[in-house]
Write an enzyme that holds these catalytic residues in place. Structure first.
Site: not given
Lengths: 429, 429
Positions: A14, A143, A193, A195, A303-304
């Site tokens: 990502g 993340d 986000m 996971r 978000q990214r």
């Protein structure tokens, strides 16, 4: 004097709002050392571009466009992929074949844990075969799950500071929304986000370090049931008349009809339903302790890929880890990842260093349990102290032309093909 | 000389990034005329605050905080509501009772069609009863559905320019995301607000007036089936390998488990599923003409509460319609709404004027059919020419303090109660 050998840089996984800043750091630093580096190529869509011999000539791009990479978000410039290489397969041989065909002496791979594993395997395999290729990792993941739980391999990954800033600022906006509209919309559910790991939803706390908002944060690690969530929300409605719920996309609410990528990771944005939707439906069906309904939103890739929420600190650091990777490749050779380590002391300062790819590839970071409060719906001041410096102080300078964001325009000038056509092993029928 | 009578200003319906700019325009302009206006009160949560006699003293606020309203998004400052008044009910009598008790001579109501209808009924009822209250409307709606389809009552509503800018800029970001990540995520579905009217999703076209992106826009008015959508998307995947779908929350995909508000309007953010989710599931179940999955996102209230995507043109105009409303109240008396009319000519210019509340209350705007292309998945250059000036050229100046947005802090100083406690008619068991 021998001709300087060429470079390939590629990205995986990502994207982030600052991944291009690392790319800029690699390209500009290589350009500063023409005696060390020849042409810099970029794999178009990451390792897939290497496998397919689709190599963009970054040395042929205008200097201005390279500098515009700083505020160009996501991975549209040179692309990324989620292709899974299998060790021992011919894919690895193909990578070495393509790199050799283009006289590539240095390979930079920007990504998370999986990518550091790939970069490490390229380093090992090249060494086994006696091929001189320096393989160097550049860390990236929103993340913040690369590295170890003790923050000794890396303090934080480029990308995280910007998504943390996104959550700090949109939670502020959401609070104005919820405070204003609570007579009809008392509960606002925002899905974040992350996971498996809670750094992203935790960043919502940065919006309100004094804890004045009716904000509840549900990490994947909170390990609470939907029933407990509804009880918490209704308790807050009774005292404040409103509640903002920030919840991880990976929070366990049962079956979501999950879709998986080639690594076996769940892709929540492609699943049949979302955590936010399940929570909204649950709250509305059970009934709220206030008039009106719960409503939800799922920002997804926003978000990214949001240029204006990027953190200047993160942009600077992303550049520097790209630059550092080049210096490591020159000075220390193959098998390292550039890293960011925090200096001790009260004021925020970092130094750039190197860690072995192998250590990173085999590490796994978890969200510190001590940073989750006893209520399990908040994070502690220690987390805030850790994350606050990463979001920086000012807006980034995203240039506008005729009202629109002026992003870098990378021309699709590809290196001439020298190898046979190849279909990546994972894409064959 | 008689004492200047007091003022009540209130808001209704969904907020916008610039609703507080209109509030600032009303408050600051009233303050300039102490001979005309006494204390300015704000109904806390709109007409509900008037009914409950919860009137915030805006004259007692620091000048700095009023000026900070400019870049404070959504309605957290004085609140809004979705309360439905029924004409002839005692609610209207109560409004007049509360306004009279606080010696209110002027009532400003900021909102959409329903609010203009309310402001009009207050004007009529006051006149019938011989009560001297000037009732004046201030237009606001991100949907741009206030007024007529010929743009003669109002060219565009404050709020629309900012949500249009939001869509222009996030579509640019989404294009970088989709271009970069298309090997695994070839289709990105973005759900836009707009229950019945397509101005919001149409604004995505502003991101790409030259039509270089693989962008498809599905308005509610496009009147296409899911099957047709899938065909269009797959056709684009075959030529471009990727596709960005911007789709209205009100696009007809069948049953969504809709939730309704007190006006009977569907609340898509509170429904059991979303258009984006239905489209993602449909595309993934039918199969894509490319490797990977469709993924979706639903920004929800982010569209109407994001400070940094506000348009400077919209912020300025929102202020001016607030200011103009005060001037109308002084010069023309009751029963008008302030409005924005576009001057003829090639360069963008507007003038501020007035239209009868009654005409606005009974008008309904539709999206011009001529602005939808024959393909039904795009809008024309005429739409772009209409909407482009509304998004402005530069970033707004959203002040940051310690890394966070510094929004206006309105102190909850309420006027002393003078009337009996009252439960709004719609809230009684």
């Amino acid at each position: 004097m021998t001709k300087a050998r060429n470079v390939v840089v590629a990205q995986s996984g990502g994207p982030s709002p600052v991944i291009n800043s690392s790319l800029q750091g690699v390209v500009e630093t290589c350009r500063e050392m023409p005696e060390k580096f020849g042409t810099v190529y970029a794999g178009w869509h990451g390792i897939e571009g290497v496998l397919k011999e689709e190599l963009i000539d970054m040395s042929a791009q205008a200097v201005k466009e390279i500098s515009l990479l700083r505020n160009t978000p996501a991975a549209g410039a040179i692309g990324t992929c989620r292709y899974k290489l299998k060790y021992g397969q011919e894919d690895y041989d193909r990578i070495l074949e393509v790199l050799a065909a283009h006289d590539v002496g240095t390979f930079f791979y920007n990504g998370g844990n999986d990518s550091m594993d790939t970069a490490n395997k390229v380093a090992i395999l090249a060494k086994e075969k006696g091929i001189e290729i320096v393989s160097t990792g550049v860390p990236k993941t929103i993340d913040n799950d690369v590295g170890d739980s003790e923050f000794k391999l890396i303090d934080h990954t480029p990308g995280y500071g910007s998504v943390a800033r996104y959550w700090a600022l949109i939670t502020q906006n959401a609070n104005e929304e919820n405070r204003g509209a609570c007579p009809s919309d008392p509960v606002l559910v925002l899905q974040a986000m992350g996971r498996k790991i809670g750094f992203i939803p935790a960043a919502a706390r940065l919006a309100d370090p004094e804890r004045e908002m009716p904000l509840q944060i549900y990490l994947r690690e909170s390990d609470l049931t939907l029933e407990a969530l509804a009880e918490n929300v209704n308790a807050r409605l009774k005292t404040d008349g409103r509640c903002i719920v920030v919840i991880s996309e990976g929070f366990d609410v049962g079956e979501l009809g999950e879709s998986k990528d080639s690594f076996g990771h769940t892709q929540f944005s492609s699943s049949e339903t979302t955590v936010a939707q399940v929570v909204v439906n649950y709250l509305n069906s059970k009934g709220l302790a206030a008039r009106g309904s719960a409503r939800g939103q799922v920002m997804g890739t926003d978000q990214r890929d949001t240029a204006i929420y990027a953190s200047n600190v993160d942009l600077d650091e992303a550049y520097e880890v790209g630059r550092k990777a080049v210096l490591i490749a020159v000075e220390d050779g193959s098998g390292w990842m550039s890293t960011i380590l925090r200096e001790p002391g009260d004021s925020y300062a970092v130094r750039y260093d190197k860690v072995p790819l192998e250590e990173v590839a085999n590490s796994e970071r978890t969200f510190p349990k001590a940073w989750i409060t006893d209520s399990r719906i908040d994070v502690t001041d220690d987390f805030v102290a850790y994350a606050r410096p990463l979001i920086g102080d000012d807006w980034p300078n995203v240039p506008l032309v005729d009202g629109l964001q002026r992003f870098a325009r990378i021309e699709m000038k590809f290196a001439g093909k020298k190898c046979k056509t190849y279909i990546p092993a994972g894409y064959r029928k």
